[in-house]
Each structure stands twice: as C-alpha cells, then as structure tokens.
Design an enzyme around this catalytic site. Structure first.
Site, PDB file in Angstrom:
ATOM      1  N   ARG A 239      19.126  99.895   8.148  1.00  0.00           N
ATOM      2  CA  ARG A 239      18.488  98.739   8.033  1.00  0.00           C
ATOM      3  C   ARG A 239      17.235  98.598   8.540  1.00  0.00           C
ATOM      4  NH1 ARG A 239      22.863  93.756   8.229  1.00  0.00           N
ATOM      5  NH2 ARG A 239      21.196  92.819   9.071  1.00  0.00           N
TER       6      ARG A 239
ATOM      7  N   LYS B 286      30.673  90.238  12.651  1.00  0.00           N
ATOM      8  CA  LYS B 286      31.059  89.205  11.878  1.00  0.00           C
ATOM      9  C   LYS B 286      31.433  89.800  10.508  1.00  0.00           C
ATOM     10  CE  LYS B 286      27.136  87.088  12.290  1.00  0.00           C
ATOM     11  NZ  LYS B 286      26.555  87.919  13.319  1.00  0.00           N
TER      12      LYS B 286
ATOM     13  N   ARG C 183      23.995 101.278  13.379  1.00  0.00           N
ATOM     14  CA  ARG C 183      24.750 100.920  11.988  1.00  0.00           C
ATOM     15  C   ARG C 183      24.122 101.628  11.138  1.00  0.00           C
ATOM     16  NH1 ARG C 183      25.095  94.791  10.601  1.00  0.00           N
ATOM     17  NH2 ARG C 183      22.683  94.946  11.015  1.00  0.00           N
TER      18      ARG C 183
ATOM     19  N   ARG D 178      15.670  89.388  16.735  1.00  0.00           N
ATOM     20  CA  ARG D 178      16.946  88.599  16.196  1.00  0.00           C
ATOM     21  C   ARG D 178      17.802  88.165  17.199  1.00  0.00           C
ATOM     22  NH1 ARG D 178      19.103  93.444  13.192  1.00  0.00           N
ATOM     23  NH2 ARG D 178      20.909  92.199  12.477  1.00  0.00           N
TER      24      ARG D 178
ATOM     25  N   ARG E 116      22.930  78.920  10.076  1.00  0.00           N
ATOM     26  CA  ARG E 116      22.222  79.593  11.270  1.00  0.00           C
ATOM     27  C   ARG E 116      21.605  78.647  12.156  1.00  0.00           C
ATOM     28  NH1 ARG E 116      22.466  84.824   9.290  1.00  0.00           N
ATOM     29  NH2 ARG E 116      21.188  86.159  10.498  1.00  0.00           N
TER      30      ARG E 116
HETATM   31  P1  AP5 Z   1      28.391  94.001  11.887  1.00  0.00           P
HETATM   32  O1  AP5 Z   1      29.794  93.767  11.356  1.00  0.00           O
HETATM   33  O2  AP5 Z   1      27.582  94.553  10.554  1.00  0.00           O
HETATM   34  O3  AP5 Z   1      27.747  92.986  12.474  1.00  0.00           O
HETATM   35  P2  AP5 Z   1      27.171  91.486  11.999  1.00  0.00           P
HETATM   36  O4  AP5 Z   1      27.666  90.774  13.128  1.00  0.00           O
HETATM   37  O5  AP5 Z   1      27.818  90.989  10.472  1.00  0.00           O
HETATM   38  O6  AP5 Z   1      25.813  91.608  12.095  1.00  0.00           O
HETATM   39  P3  AP5 Z   1      24.510  91.315  11.137  1.00  0.00           P
HETATM   40  O7  AP5 Z   1      23.337  92.498  11.817  1.00  0.00           O
HETATM   41  O8  AP5 Z   1      25.062  91.788   9.781  1.00  0.00           O
HETATM   42  O9  AP5 Z   1      24.161  90.060  11.592  1.00  0.00           O
HETATM   43  P4  AP5 Z   1      22.829  89.364  11.192  1.00  0.00           P
HETATM   44  O10 AP5 Z   1      23.335  87.794  11.463  1.00  0.00           O
HETATM   45  O11 AP5 Z   1      21.654  89.664  12.117  1.00  0.00           O
HETATM   46  O12 AP5 Z   1      22.219  89.652   9.750  1.00  0.00           O
HETATM   47  P5  AP5 Z   1      22.620  88.949   8.312  1.00  0.00           P
HETATM   48  O13 AP5 Z   1      22.856  90.155   7.392  1.00  0.00           O
HETATM   49  O14 AP5 Z   1      23.357  87.832   8.455  1.00  0.00           O
HETATM   50  O15 AP5 Z   1      28.693  95.300  13.030  1.00  0.00           O
HETATM   51  C1  AP5 Z   1      27.297  95.625  13.410  1.00  0.00           C
HETATM   52  C2  AP5 Z   1      27.651  97.066  13.801  1.00  0.00           C
HETATM   53  O16 AP5 Z   1      28.521  97.426  14.870  1.00  0.00           O
HETATM   54  C3  AP5 Z   1      28.105  98.212  12.714  1.00  0.00           C
HETATM   55  O17 AP5 Z   1      27.587  99.112  12.551  1.00  0.00           O
HETATM   56  C4  AP5 Z   1      29.656  98.135  12.758  1.00  0.00           C
HETATM   57  O18 AP5 Z   1      30.120  99.226  12.168  1.00  0.00           O
HETATM   58  C5  AP5 Z   1      29.801  98.139  14.241  1.00  0.00           C
HETATM   59  N1  AP5 Z   1      30.954  97.254  14.775  1.00  0.00           N
HETATM   60  C6  AP5 Z   1      31.184  95.883  14.219  1.00  0.00           C
HETATM   61  N2  AP5 Z   1      32.239  95.499  15.102  1.00  0.00           N
HETATM   62  C7  AP5 Z   1      32.542  96.585  15.867  1.00  0.00           C
HETATM   63  C8  AP5 Z   1      33.581  96.548  16.842  1.00  0.00           C
HETATM   64  N3  AP5 Z   1      34.608  95.666  17.009  1.00  0.00           N
HETATM   65  N4  AP5 Z   1      33.665  97.778  17.642  1.00  0.00           N
HETATM   66  C9  AP5 Z   1      32.631  98.869  17.507  1.00  0.00           C
HETATM   67  N5  AP5 Z   1      31.839  98.724  16.547  1.00  0.00           N
HETATM   68  C10 AP5 Z   1      31.664  97.647  15.756  1.00  0.00           C
HETATM   69  O19 AP5 Z   1      20.993  88.385   8.311  1.00  0.00           O
HETATM   70  C11 AP5 Z   1      19.854  89.308   8.238  1.00  0.00           C
HETATM   71  C12 AP5 Z   1      18.822  88.523   7.935  1.00  0.00           C
HETATM   72  O20 AP5 Z   1      18.640  87.749   6.691  1.00  0.00           O
HETATM   73  C13 AP5 Z   1      18.232  87.593   9.004  1.00  0.00           C
HETATM   74  O21 AP5 Z   1      17.563  88.139  10.263  1.00  0.00           O
HETATM   75  C14 AP5 Z   1      17.292  86.524   8.263  1.00  0.00           C
HETATM   76  O22 AP5 Z   1      16.085  87.062   8.241  1.00  0.00           O
HETATM   77  C15 AP5 Z   1      18.278  86.474   6.800  1.00  0.00           C
HETATM   78  N6  AP5 Z   1      19.177  85.703   6.796  1.00  0.00           N
HETATM   79  C16 AP5 Z   1      20.384  85.857   6.418  1.00  0.00           C
HETATM   80  N7  AP5 Z   1      21.120  84.531   6.617  1.00  0.00           N
HETATM   81  C17 AP5 Z   1      20.253  83.627   6.769  1.00  0.00           C
HETATM   82  C18 AP5 Z   1      20.364  81.993   6.712  1.00  0.00           C
HETATM   83  N8  AP5 Z   1      21.403  81.553   6.685  1.00  0.00           N
HETATM   84  N9  AP5 Z   1      18.916  81.136   7.171  1.00  0.00           N
HETATM   85  C19 AP5 Z   1      17.948  81.908   7.289  1.00  0.00           C
HETATM   86  N10 AP5 Z   1      17.768  83.316   7.165  1.00  0.00           N
HETATM   87  C20 AP5 Z   1      19.071  84.027   7.022  1.00  0.00           C
END
Ligand code: AP5
Length: 214
Positions: A160, A13, A127, A171, A88
């Site tokens: 991370r 995403k 990552r 997760r 979420r």
């Molecule tokens: P990346 O693009 O970083 O993946 P992503 O889907 O954005 O994954 P996240 O880990 O950021 O999502 P998340 O929902 O767990 O974390 P968030 O920060 O929102 O890609 C991942 C890897 O793959 C990278 O290395 C990239 O280079 C590679 N890649 C990407 N696309 C690719 C492709 N097409 N081909 C090959 N490689 C590829 O949340 C973190 C924490 O914050 C949560 O666990 C929670 O504790 C808290 N939090 C955040 N939002 C909320 C909320 N709304 N409510 C409650 N808690 C929340």
C-alpha cells in the site's frame, strides 16, 4: 452483534476482523478498503480520497459518513456487523449513533486494539495486500505460500502507498491526535474492551472468543 474496532493503524484490526467475520458470520465493513476500491475504480469519491489516503490523512467526515450509512442499511447488516476504521473521531461516532438509532440498533462492543509503536511500524512496513481480493499478508509474520501471490485467489500482492515509513509515522500521529476522545466517548457508554494486540492472531482470536461470548 454490532462491533466497532478501535486502535492504531497496523494494530491488526483488519486481520482479526476477518476471523471474527467468519466465526460469527458478520459482514466486515472496512472504510479503508471501501475507499481503496473507489480509488481503484477512479470514482468521484476515489478521486477526492486518493491524495489524503496516500498521505495518511483522514478523508473529510462528509465523504465517509454517507458511505458508511449506505453500507449499514444493506440487508446483510441486519444481524450485526464489524465496523473496521469507522468511526475515527468523536464526530463520526455521534453520526454513527444517530444512524444506528434510526435503524433501531445499538453497538455492543468497541474493541480497542493496543499495540506498541515499534511493532506497528514492523507490521505496516512488511504488509502486502492482494490487488484482487484485498487479503492481507506480511512478508515475515504471515507470508503467502508463493512469493507475492495471494493464497486465496492467486492475485498479485502489492505494498500500500500509505505503508511507507514516512506515511506510517504520519498515520500514527493522526491516530494520536484523535484516538483518546473517541475511546472516551465509548467508555462513557461502557462498551470499551481493551485487546492486547501484540500477540499471535490465533491467541488474540481466543481472547476475543471469550470476550464476545459474554
Ligand atoms: P492489519 O490487520 O492490516 O492492521 P489494521 O489495524 O487493520 O491496520 P490498517 O493499516 O488497515 O489500519 P488503518 O486504520 O491505517 O487503515 P484503513 O485501511 O482503515 O495488520 C497490519 C499488518 O500486520 C499486516 O501485514 C498483518 O499481516 C500483520 N499483522 C496483523 N496482526 C498481526 C499479529 N497479531 N501478529 C503479527 N502480524 C500481524 O484506512 C486507510 C486510510 O483511509 C486512512 O489513513 C484514511 O485516509 C482513510 N480512512 C479510512 N477510514 C476513514 C474514516 N473513518 N474517516 C476518515 N478517513 C478514513
């Protein structure tokens, strides 16, 4: 254009959001990134969020909801936004709807990124993120030009704390426990578009380009 991104952690995403953001000049609002900035700055919000984020648990709704409301009311969101990581769960989706209704706007797209679990584990465990600007890399899929150095700002890259295998599994479980009702919520509104995210970012970007034109 007002977009929310749905899909499992690691589905890509954030990676695609950066591309959409540049192409359509929309602010990319990542709740995970805002929380990590608060943790780094040791704010009250950061102190409360840190143990939960590091375990891969969701932060309580009341902490993230105010953060998102305040961000959406900023000027740069007037012509649209990309929300990444929020909502979420269905409760957050309802809060978002109410907040947008107050601002007289509605969502156009809920893009649902789909990706097999083994690929998600490969992506998250490899990552690396820039300490300074938050840019994302992958040690194999998208390596930086110089090892552990950000191409954009020369900042140091780090892994991370929630990208360890144990926490990734948690997760994914949290995602499975909350995702379906959320996707159904937006299906009922007729704005869910599935995006096969197991392809190269450039290929996914082409698909999104077609989709967002319509
Ligand atoms: P990346 O693009 O970083 O993946 P992503 O889907 O954005 O994954 P996240 O880990 O950021 O999502 P998340 O929902 O767990 O974390 P968030 O920060 O929102 O890609 C991942 C890897 O793959 C990278 O290395 C990239 O280079 C590679 N890649 C990407 N696309 C690719 C492709 N097409 N081909 C090959 N490689 C590829 O949340 C973190 C924490 O914050 C949560 O666990 C929670 O504790 C808290 N939090 C955040 N939002 C909320 C909320 N709304 N409510 C409650 N808690 C929340």
């Amino acid at each position: 254009m007002n977009i929310v991104l749905l899909g499992a952690p690691g589905a890509g995403k954030g990676t695609q959001a950066v591309l959409i953001s540049k192409k359509y000049n929309l602010p990319h609002i990542s709740t995970g990134q805002i929380l990590r900035e608060n943790i780094k700055a040791n704010t009250e919000l950061g102190k409360k969020a840190q143990p939960l984020v590091e375990k891969g648990e969701l932060v309580p709704d009341e902490l993230v909801v105010d953060m998102v409301k305040s961000r959406l009311s900023e000027d740069d969101c007037k012509n649209g936004f990309i929300l990444d990581g929020f909502p979420r769960n269905s409760k957050q989706a309802e809060v978002l709807d109410n907040c947008l209704a107050d601002l007289n706007i509605s969502l156009n797209y809920a893009l649902n990124f789909t990706c097999p679990p083994d690929l998600i584990v490969q992506r998250l465990s490899g990552r690396r993120v820039c300490k300074e600007c938050g840019a994302n890399y992958h040690i194999e899929n998208m390596p930086p030009k110089a090892e552990n150095i950000c191409d954009l700002c020369n900042g140091q890259l780090y892994q991370r704390k929630d990208d360890t295998i144990e926490t990734i599994k948690n997760r994914l479980q949290v995602y499975q426990d909350t995702a379906l009702p959320l996707i159904d919520y937006y299906k009922q509104k007729g704005i869910v578009y599935d995006v096969a995210a197991d392809k190269d970012p450039e290929q996914i970007d082409l698909v999104l380009g077609q989709l967002l034109k319509n």
